[in-house]
Design a protein around this motif. Structure first.
Motif, short mmCIF file in Angstrom:
data_model
loop_
_atom_site.label_atom_id
_atom_site.label_comp_id
_atom_site.label_asym_id
_atom_site.label_seq_id
_atom_site.Cartn_x
_atom_site.Cartn_y
_atom_site.Cartn_z
N ALA A 26 -8.96 11.15 -2.80
CA ALA A 26 -8.36 10.46 -1.65
C ALA A 26 -8.98 9.10 -1.41
O ALA A 26 -8.56 8.37 -0.52
CB ALA A 26 -8.51 11.33 -0.40
N LEU A 63 -11.97 8.57 -0.33
CA LEU A 63 -12.87 8.61 0.82
C LEU A 63 -14.32 8.67 0.39
O LEU A 63 -15.23 8.56 1.20
CB LEU A 63 -12.53 9.84 1.68
N ARG A 67 0.80 -1.20 0.00
CA ARG A 67 0.00 0.00 0.00
C ARG A 67 0.84 1.27 0.00
O ARG A 67 0.32 2.34 -0.23
CB ARG A 67 -0.88 0.01 1.24
N LEU A 110 -13.31 9.78 12.16
CA LEU A 110 -13.51 8.58 11.35
C LEU A 110 -12.93 8.77 9.95
O LEU A 110 -12.32 7.88 9.39
CB LEU A 110 -15.01 8.24 11.27
N LEU A 111 -13.13 9.97 9.41
CA LEU A 111 -12.62 10.26 8.08
C LEU A 111 -11.10 10.16 8.06
O LEU A 111 -10.51 9.57 7.15
CB LEU A 111 -13.04 11.68 7.66
N MET A 112 -10.48 10.71 9.08
CA MET A 112 -9.02 10.66 9.17
C MET A 112 -8.56 9.21 9.25
O MET A 112 -7.60 8.82 8.58
CB MET A 112 -8.57 11.42 10.42
N ALA A 113 -9.25 8.41 10.05
CA ALA A 113 -8.88 7.00 10.18
C ALA A 113 -9.01 6.27 8.85
O ALA A 113 -8.18 5.45 8.48
CB ALA A 113 -9.73 6.33 11.25
N ARG A 114 -10.07 6.58 8.12
CA ARG A 114 -10.24 5.95 6.81
C ARG A 114 -9.16 6.40 5.84
O ARG A 114 -8.67 5.63 5.04
CB ARG A 114 -11.63 6.28 6.25
N SER A 115 -8.76 7.66 5.95
CA SER A 115 -7.69 8.12 5.05
C SER A 115 -6.39 7.44 5.38
O SER A 115 -5.52 7.28 4.53
CB SER A 115 -7.55 9.65 5.13
N LEU A 116 -6.23 7.01 6.62
CA LEU A 116 -5.03 6.26 7.02
C LEU A 116 -5.20 4.77 6.73
O LEU A 116 -4.32 3.97 7.05
CB LEU A 116 -4.74 6.46 8.52
N ARG A 117 -6.32 4.42 6.13
CA ARG A 117 -6.63 3.03 5.74
C ARG A 117 -6.62 2.10 6.95
O ARG A 117 -6.08 1.00 6.90
CB ARG A 117 -5.65 2.52 4.67
N LYS A 118 -7.24 2.56 8.05
CA LYS A 118 -7.31 1.73 9.24
C LYS A 118 -8.43 0.70 9.12
O LYS A 118 -9.50 0.99 8.57
CB LYS A 118 -7.58 2.60 10.48
N LYS A 153 -9.11 18.08 13.91
CA LYS A 153 -9.82 16.93 13.37
C LYS A 153 -8.86 15.88 12.85
O LYS A 153 -9.26 14.81 12.45
CB LYS A 153 -10.74 17.35 12.23
N TYR A 174 -3.27 12.46 3.72
CA TYR A 174 -4.40 13.39 3.77
C TYR A 174 -4.25 14.32 4.97
O TYR A 174 -4.05 13.86 6.09
CB TYR A 174 -5.70 12.57 3.86
N TYR A 217 -5.29 12.85 16.92
CA TYR A 217 -6.12 12.30 17.97
C TYR A 217 -5.61 12.79 19.32
O TYR A 217 -4.45 12.60 19.66
CB TYR A 217 -6.12 10.77 17.90
N GLN A 235 -1.95 4.06 0.24
CA GLN A 235 -1.86 5.02 1.34
C GLN A 235 -1.72 6.40 0.74
O GLN A 235 -0.91 6.60 -0.17
CB GLN A 235 -0.60 4.75 2.19
N ILE A 236 -2.48 7.32 1.21
CA ILE A 236 -2.29 8.69 0.77
C ILE A 236 -2.05 9.55 2.01
O ILE A 236 -2.40 9.18 3.11
CB ILE A 236 -3.53 9.23 0.00
#
Lengths: 266, 264
Positions: free
Chosen positions: A72, A74, A8, B163-171, A103, A96, A106, A93-94
């Motif tokens: 992306a 998404l 990836r 959640l969006l950030m996690a998806r962008s990190l492909r979690k 946001k 973003y 974490y 993997q991008i």
């Protein structure tokens, strides 16, 4: 076994060296059960070469964020196709970096752990060593144990950017310079400038004409929705970008042209 | 008058480095109590002097009068808290996973939560019979209900952006659950835990006052009252108060450690 997830990594080493957005359309239901939809993107096509730095500008609500999310991986377009170096975006993997840094990082993880999130489970060793390198590269190794709430906005964005560079050379910035004061904005700009190396491909959505021109090779202006490409303005400035360039006449000419196009769109 | 008092303690506070204000409160209570008791205004039988109560408090421990009851109550509370919360947590996770399940079951759980636990005690007595298990089961019920409600609601309230950030990190979904949903839900889950713990202490003591309980602080309280061992009554109340207080401090400490980012 271990290499499976690594496929990836998005370095762009393969044959295909383009990010292709091919006749992408997207509409959202208006939520009134009358079947009417809000058309945001209208058969938008764009080709970006590996190593290019592209800014996307346009009036508010014209669909910049929707386009970026499609690139992306998404969001799925209703029709049309997006490929990153030949693959579906969701397969790679991008990097973003969303607008509000609150946001993206974490709050329950410190800087180091936030960056280590870029790696899937099972790669902890690699994650740890690579993260140490990244922290040094961005000059934030002293803040590795700090939590986001202990850091200024500029530093938080730097961490977000550092994480984005961990496993990808494709970056998508969604208005990442918004709301930062002069000092913090400079910090983040310098972080983004580090990405200009001919290897990294950057797509940056912005409102800030100045920064967009300073940082990119090409400025793309989108029309009002349903969005099409209104203009593509190449940025004919030296490859080495420094803040001083802001004060030279060529820079002003380019920003003037971009402002005029945006002004026409209202 | 007050200022002189506080002024003296603040000097002592600076020297001994203790937080002065709570001590002032307790000292004032003690002194006031002592003064009222000495003045004989109140019946000294029903309102013993502070000294005699404190003496009796230490006697309870030095003469091992309280250990059986104390350990019985503590075992019941901890067993019920741990198992009840675990069950509640599991139910909460399942509820949060499927929207349909949550929408159908959580209103019912909310209704159960609205039934005071003490109102359910007679039912538990008939079904399980008299004894330690009944009390423990009731507190487990309370913990399970509260935790399933708070855990499910907390897990369902994850920010879209995270959640969006996690998806962008492909979690993966599991990673998103552990690193995002669960973490973001922790503050809310702790509200549920604190409520359940407070209620647990109340319910266990009250249910121990019923006939059929072999040991427990609730039983000690009721026995002391019926046998007019008034100083023991007051002393046991202090013991119960201390348990509630320290349980609460433990939860607060755990919350501080696990939820270090809130409000910053």
């Amino acid at each position: 076994m271990v290499m499976a997830k690594n496929k990836r990594n998005c370095w762009g080493d393969g044959m295909d060296k383009h990010i292709e957005i091919n006749k992408v359309s997207k509409a959202y239901p208006l939520g009134q059960n009358n079947g009417k939809k809000m058309h945001v993107l209208d058969e938008l096509s764009l080709k970006i070469k590996k190593g290019e730095f592209v800014s996307i500008l346009g009036p508010n609500g014209c669909g910049k964020s929707t386009l970026i999310r499609t690139i992306a991986g998404l969001d799925e377009p209703d029709s049309g196709k997006v490929t990153i170096f030949g693959s579906h975006p969701a397969e790679v993997q991008i990097g973003y970096v969303p607008q509000h840094v609150s946001k993206s990082l974490y709050p329950w993880f410190d800087s180091r752990k936030n960056i280590e999130l870029a790696w899937p489970p099972g790669f902890e060793g690699e994650a740890k060593s690579q993260t140490s390198k990244l922290l040094s590269k961005f000059g934030i190794e002293n803040y590795s144990n700090y939590y986001p709430y202990q850091l200024s906005g500029g530093f938080k964005q730097l961490i977000a950017i550092a994480r984005a560079t961990a496993r990808s050379k494709v970056f998508i910035f969604d208005e990442s310079l918004n709301g930062l004061d002069y000092h913090n904005k400079t910090v983040v700009e310098n972080g983004i400038l580090k990405l200009r190396d001919g290897e990294n491909t950057v797509i940056m959505v912005s409102h800030d004409i100045d920064s967009a021109v300073l940082l990119s090779d090409k400025v793309i202006v989108l029309s009002n929705k349903p969005a099409r490409i209104q203009a593509k303005i190449p940025v004919a400035l030296p490859n080495e970008r420094t803040n001083d360039l802001r004060y030279c006449p060529e820079f002003t000419l380019i920003t003037k042209k971009v402002s005029e196009i945006l002004a026409e769109l209202g | 008058m007050d200022f002189k008092f506080v002024g003296a303690s603040s000097v002592i506070g600076k020297v001994i480095r203790i937080d002065k204000f709570p001590i002032v409160g307790f000292v004032m209570l003690f002194v006031l109590w002592g003064v009222v008791s000495l003045s004989g205004v109140l019946n000294s039988f029903l309102f013993p002097s502070p000294v005699s109560v404190i003496e009796r408090f230490f006697e309870l421990f030095l003469r091992a009068e309280i250990f059986t009851d104390l350990s019985s109550t503590l075992i019941k509370i901890f067993t019920a808290l741990i198992f009840g919360s675990a069950i509640g947590f599991g139910i909460g996770v399942l509820l949060a996973r499927w929207d349909v399940v949550y929408k159908s079951l959580s209103p019912m759980l909310d209704f159960f939560r609205s039934i005071p636990a003490t109102a359910l005690f007679p039912l538990f007595l008939i079904i399980i019979g008299a004894g330690d298990l009944t009390n423990t089961a009731l507190v487990m019920w309370v913990c399970a209900i509260y935790l399933s409600l708070y855990v499910s609601k907390g897990l369902r309230s994850t920010s879209e952006d995270y959640l969006l950030m996690a998806r962008s990190l492909r979690k993966s979904n599991l990673e998103i659950f552990l690193h995002v949903r669960l973490r973001e839900a922790l503050p809310f889950i702790f509200v549920g835990i604190r409520t359940a713990v407070s209620l647990a202490v109340v319910v266990i003591i009250v249910t121990e006052m019923f006939i059929g309980t072999s040991h427990g602080l609730g039983k000690a309280l009721i026995d002391a009252a019926y046998s007019y061992d008034i100083t023991k009554l007051y002393a046991t109340i202090i013991v119960v108060g201390l348990i509630g207080y320290f349980l609460n401090r433990v939860v607060i400490y755990a919350e501080k450690k696990m939820v270090h980012w809130e409000g910053k």
